[in-house]
Design a protein around this motif. Structure first.
Motif, PDB file in Angstrom:
ATOM      1  N   LYS A  35      -7.986   7.911   5.726  1.00 55.72           N
ATOM      2  CA  LYS A  35      -6.762   7.560   6.428  1.00 55.72           C
ATOM      3  C   LYS A  35      -5.653   8.532   6.028  1.00 55.72           C
ATOM      4  O   LYS A  35      -5.744   9.231   5.006  1.00 55.72           O
ATOM      5  N   THR A  36      -4.585   8.517   6.808  1.00 58.06           N
ATOM      6  CA  THR A  36      -3.423   9.359   6.551  1.00 58.06           C
ATOM      7  C   THR A  36      -2.303   8.499   5.970  1.00 58.06           C
ATOM      8  O   THR A  36      -2.207   7.301   6.286  1.00 58.06           O
ATOM      9  N   ARG A  37      -1.467   9.119   5.129  1.00 58.95           N
ATOM     10  CA  ARG A  37      -0.325   8.409   4.563  1.00 58.95           C
ATOM     11  C   ARG A  37       0.470   7.701   5.661  1.00 58.95           C
ATOM     12  O   ARG A  37       0.710   8.251   6.733  1.00 58.95           O
ATOM     13  N   GLN A  75      -9.374  -3.014  -6.984  1.00 52.82           N
ATOM     14  CA  GLN A  75      -9.170  -1.595  -6.721  1.00 52.82           C
ATOM     15  C   GLN A  75      -9.648  -0.808  -7.936  1.00 52.82           C
ATOM     16  O   GLN A  75      -9.243  -1.096  -9.063  1.00 52.82           O
ATOM     17  N   GLN A  76     -10.527   0.175  -7.712  1.00 55.01           N
ATOM     18  CA  GLN A  76     -10.998   1.014  -8.808  1.00 55.01           C
ATOM     19  C   GLN A  76     -10.634   2.465  -8.524  1.00 55.01           C
ATOM     20  O   GLN A  76     -11.290   3.123  -7.715  1.00 55.01           O
ATOM     21  N   VAL A  77      -9.614   2.927  -9.197  1.00 52.23           N
ATOM     22  CA  VAL A  77      -9.215   4.326  -9.098  1.00 52.23           C
ATOM     23  C   VAL A  77     -10.187   5.153  -9.921  1.00 52.23           C
ATOM     24  O   VAL A  77     -10.678   4.706 -10.963  1.00 52.23           O
ATOM     25  N   LEU A  78     -10.469   6.350  -9.486  1.00 49.37           N
ATOM     26  CA  LEU A  78     -11.445   7.218 -10.140  1.00 49.37           C
ATOM     27  C   LEU A  78     -11.153   7.348 -11.626  1.00 49.37           C
ATOM     28  O   LEU A  78     -10.028   7.659 -12.032  1.00 49.37           O
ATOM     29  N   GLY A  79     -12.156   7.066 -12.430  1.00 48.23           N
ATOM     30  CA  GLY A  79     -12.018   7.214 -13.870  1.00 48.23           C
ATOM     31  C   GLY A  79     -11.420   6.019 -14.579  1.00 48.23           C
ATOM     32  O   GLY A  79     -11.207   6.064 -15.798  1.00 48.23           O
ATOM     33  N   LEU A 138      -0.345   4.970   0.781  1.00 43.40           N
ATOM     34  CA  LEU A 138       0.123   6.051  -0.083  1.00 43.40           C
ATOM     35  C   LEU A 138      -1.081   6.809  -0.627  1.00 43.40           C
ATOM     36  O   LEU A 138      -2.197   6.285  -0.663  1.00 43.40           O
ATOM     37  N   LEU A 139      -0.822   8.042  -1.072  1.00 36.04           N
ATOM     38  CA  LEU A 139      -1.923   8.822  -1.643  1.00 36.04           C
ATOM     39  C   LEU A 139      -2.580   8.081  -2.806  1.00 36.04           C
ATOM     40  O   LEU A 139      -3.797   8.135  -2.987  1.00 36.04           O
ATOM     41  N   GLY A 140      -1.768   7.344  -3.556  1.00 39.46           N
ATOM     42  CA  GLY A 140      -2.262   6.623  -4.721  1.00 39.46           C
ATOM     43  C   GLY A 140      -3.139   5.431  -4.388  1.00 39.46           C
ATOM     44  O   GLY A 140      -3.722   4.835  -5.295  1.00 39.46           O
ATOM     45  N   ASP A 141      -3.216   5.098  -3.103  1.00 40.71           N
ATOM     46  CA  ASP A 141      -4.103   3.996  -2.705  1.00 40.71           C
ATOM     47  C   ASP A 141      -5.550   4.471  -2.588  1.00 40.71           C
ATOM     48  O   ASP A 141      -6.447   3.652  -2.366  1.00 40.71           O
ATOM     49  N   SER A 142      -5.774   5.752  -2.717  1.00 37.95           N
ATOM     50  CA  SER A 142      -7.136   6.281  -2.673  1.00 37.95           C
ATOM     51  C   SER A 142      -7.925   5.709  -3.839  1.00 37.95           C
ATOM     52  O   SER A 142      -7.537   5.861  -5.005  1.00 37.95           O
ATOM     53  N   LEU A 156     -12.014   4.508  -0.073  1.00 40.56           N
ATOM     54  CA  LEU A 156     -10.862   4.848   0.778  1.00 40.56           C
ATOM     55  C   LEU A 156     -10.228   6.133   0.259  1.00 40.56           C
ATOM     56  O   LEU A 156      -9.888   6.237  -0.922  1.00 40.56           O
ATOM     57  N   THR A 157     -10.079   7.081   1.149  1.00 40.00           N
ATOM     58  CA  THR A 157      -9.382   8.320   0.831  1.00 40.00           C
ATOM     59  C   THR A 157      -8.161   8.413   1.717  1.00 40.00           C
ATOM     60  O   THR A 157      -8.267   8.323   2.950  1.00 40.00           O
TER      61      THR A 157
END
Lengths: 113, 114
Positions: B13-15, B36-40, B82-86, B111-112
């Protein structure tokens, strides 16, 4: 307030040697504690759980964990590591209603041949 | 028996856009939770629903919302991306066994946000 701390971000052991992944928790009441494993590009799989019964809990794939209230710890162990154990491991604390669920930051387990 | 299923598996998706993620629990499970699991990092708790009512909420902004349907499936909605929702968004269904809760996780939706 609940919290969980996984003391090592990365653990590396040789195949056939023991595994120890450390977890400390903080809770104002008797929590339920869990260990989950996540293999690359796979979902989370429950390894074992502590829910105020026996303090030594046996899980799948030869893993076990001991609940120590005096040390507020719930460390995960396995007597002999296998290559297939390489994965990310998460310690989780949950209240009785599951309305508060907290995952640790994870420990990446690497197995050397 | 089918496990927890989630759709789609991947999404770009786009911002500023909006996204809806879907989850079907294991048959007989009446509770669904979202993470939500953010990378790492470890998964962060977003919501828990039981019998179509919200029973728990993590520390996420109001852009995040969810609902549970009569068949116990669930949707997670995120507005104004937002980008941080990736992240990897995980759904778990729960069953109470002998007074204790057991959670089973789905494979997640990646989700990217670009």
């Amino acid at each position: 307030a609940q919290s969980v701390t996984q003391l090592d971000s990365h653990v590396s052991v040789s195949e056939g040697t023991p595994v120890l992944l450390r977890c400390n928790y903080s809770s104002s009441y008797s929590p339920s504690l869990f260990w989950y494993v996540q293999h690359p590009n796979k979902g989370l799989q429950l390894l074992l759980k502590y829910t105020s019964a026996a303090t030594l809990v046996k899980g799948i794939n030869g893993f076990e964990a001991e609940f120590k209230k005096s040390e507020t710890s719930f460390h995960l162990t396995k007597p002999s590591a296998h290559m297939s154990d390489a994965a990310e491991y998460f310690c989780v604390v949950m209240d009785s209603s599951a309305s508060k669920i907290i995952f640790g930051s994870g420990t990446r387990l690497s197995i050397r041949p | 028996d089918a496990g927890v299923t989630q759709s789609p598996t991947h999404l770009i998706k786009t911002r500023g856009q909006h996204v809806t993620l879907r989850c079907s629990p294991i048959s007989g499970h009446k509770s669904v939770s979202w993470y939500q699991q953010v990378l790492g990092q470890g998964p962060q708790f977003i919501f828990q629903y039981y019998e179509k009512e919200e029973r728990g909420r993590g520390n996420f902004p109001d852009r995040f919302s969810a609902r549970q349907f009569p068949n116990y499936s669930s949707e997670l909605n995120v507005n104004a991306l937002l980008l941080g929702d990736s992240a990897l968004y995980l759904c778990a269904s729960s069953l109470v066994v002998r007074g204790q809760i057991e959670q089973y996780f789905g494979p997640g939706t990646r989700l990217t946000v670009t």
